[in-house]
Design an enzyme around this catalytic site. Structure first.
Site, mmCIF file in Angstrom:
data_model
loop_
_atom_site.group_PDB
_atom_site.id
_atom_site.type_symbol
_atom_site.label_atom_id
_atom_site.label_comp_id
_atom_site.label_asym_id
_atom_site.label_seq_id
_atom_site.Cartn_x
_atom_site.Cartn_y
_atom_site.Cartn_z
ATOM 1 N N LYS A 193 0.829 -1.220 0.000
ATOM 2 C CA LYS A 193 0.000 0.000 0.000
ATOM 3 C C LYS A 193 0.855 1.259 0.000
ATOM 4 C CE LYS A 193 -4.352 -1.535 1.976
ATOM 5 N NZ LYS A 193 -5.261 -1.417 3.138
ATOM 6 N N HIS A 218 -2.121 -4.022 -4.483
ATOM 7 C CA HIS A 218 -1.190 -3.930 -3.348
ATOM 8 C C HIS A 218 -0.590 -5.272 -2.923
ATOM 9 C CE1 HIS A 218 -4.657 -4.605 -0.539
ATOM 10 N NE2 HIS A 218 -3.737 -5.079 0.263
ATOM 11 N N HIS A 242 -3.274 -12.607 0.801
ATOM 12 C CA HIS A 242 -4.170 -12.361 1.954
ATOM 13 C C HIS A 242 -5.552 -11.858 1.555
ATOM 14 C CE1 HIS A 242 -2.426 -8.258 1.586
ATOM 15 N NE2 HIS A 242 -3.511 -7.836 2.216
ATOM 16 N N HIS A 243 -5.756 -11.514 0.264
ATOM 17 C CA HIS A 243 -7.106 -11.127 -0.176
ATOM 18 C C HIS A 243 -7.753 -12.194 -1.043
ATOM 19 C CE1 HIS A 243 -7.387 -7.189 1.604
ATOM 20 N NE2 HIS A 243 -6.146 -6.926 1.205
HETATM 21 FE FE LIG Z 1 -4.503 -5.848 2.234
HETATM 22 FE FE LIG Z 2 -4.704 -5.288 5.916
#
Ligand SMILES: [Fe+2]
Ligand SMILES: [Fe+2]
Length: 342
Positions: A193, A218, A242-243
């Site tokens: 990010k 990101h 993680h997404h």
């Molecule tokens: Fe994230």
């Molecule tokens: Fe996060």
């Protein structure tokens, strides 16, 4: 392998030379001094890995030398072994009271001397390594928090996600390296990010199509940032995936179920829980009870059922609530979510 440096402080030249010769043969680099003062002046140029010191010496005795060593921050952790004359109980007790690591009775036996030195050196190396690791994690957290400076809504996000992920990992029976990799993964999960504009990070309301496409980059940006750093590369699965969602509806690759690395599935749950329970630019925080229900609703669709099971167990042991409370005692939380997970 690095050669350890030992400093022998002894006024009896014969004994000092004999010990020095013995330890040199054992592979150590040996420095010698005839009293505390001489030893201190040697230490101004070379800092030894261990000190072996007599007690009764002219000019400056072993106790005064020990005191002066422990007064200097950079010498505080050097292991210190006293050499004492046989039967000198008062000396032994004083040395122990001062906090010296060990004492040996003269004349010293080779095996005894070597065992004591090796034990103290390995203990101090372990401590040094642990301190280095702590310092390393602290600097990583500072780096990861650089995102938070730009996005005031995510203050403490890195630390909380890490704390939730670690209790989940422990609940899943993880330990050692696996848990350590998870910690790095959680600390760094949103590092990508850093490349996203502040305006997008702090935007009130939903993102437009272009902004959303950029935001979804990101994980890839973050993984590219850390993948070539050997110490950090074990964090890549958490950063990159993680997404991803259990049912394949996530990003960036739309992985499904067991295709998603386990570490990423754990961080995903920790991340979603923190996202729901903190105020973001696009919505207010919801209560932890509501967030817990939302997570459970996502079992088998958004989230790995095993991780949700672990989350439920941690919840019933109050581990989640404790982390939340530790971070939110001074924070004002409001309700009504507009958007779920980001
Ligand atoms: Fe994230
Ligand atoms: Fe996060």
């Amino acid at each position: 392998m690095k050669q350890d440096t030992l400093l022998i402080v002894e006024d009896n030249v014969l004994l000092r030379d004999a010990i020095a010769e013995m330890l040199t043969m054992d592979g150590f680099f040996v420095l010698t001094a005839g009293n505390g003062e001489e030893a201190l002046s040697q230490m101004e140029s070379v800092s030894p890995d261990l000190i072996l010191s007599d007690i009764s010496m002219p000019v400056m005795d072993g106790f005064e030398f020990f005191h002066l060593i422990r007064e200097r921050q950079e010498w505080l952790s050097i292991p210190f072994i006293f050499l004492t004359a046989r039967g000198d109980q008062a000396h032994v007790l004083t040395g122990k009271g001062l906090g010296a690591e060990d004492y040996l009775i003269k004349p010293v036996n080779h095996t005894e001397l070597l065992t004591a030195i090796r034990a103290r050196l390995s203990r101090s190396q372990q401590l040094r390594l642990a301190r280095l690791r702590e310092a390393y994690q602290a600097s990583l957290t500072v780096l990861a928090n650089a995102i938070e400076v730009r996005d005031r809504y995510t203050r403490g996000h890195v630390e909380r996600v890490t704390a939730y992920a670690i209790v989940l990992g422990e609940q899943l029976g993880w330990s050692g390296k696996q848990l350590e990799d998870l910690r790095y993964g959680a600390i760094l999960h949103d590092i990508g990010k850093i490349h996203i504009e502040e305006m997008t990070l702090q935007k009130q309301g939903p993102l437009n199509h272009n902004e959303w496409v950029i935001m979804q980059q990101h994980p890839v940006i973050g993984a590219n940032m850390v993948k070539n750093i050997p110490f950090l590369s074990p964090a890549v699965p958490a950063v990159l995936y993680h997404h991803e969602c259990w049912d394949g509806s996530g990003y960036p690759h739309g992985l499904k179920g067991n295709e998603i690395p386990m570490m990423a599935r754990v961080v995903a749950v920790a991340d979603a829980f923190d996202a729901m329970t903190t105020t973001r630019s696009y919505r207010q925080a919801q209560s932890i009870e509501l967030a817990f229900k939302e997570l459970v609703k996502g079992e088998g669709t958004l989230f790995d059922p095993d991780v949700i099971e672990a989350f439920k167990k941690c919840w019933h042991q109050d581990k989640i609530q404790e982390i939340f409370k530790a971070w939110n005692t001074n924070n004002h939380l409001e309700q009504t979510p507009k958007q779920r997970f980001q």
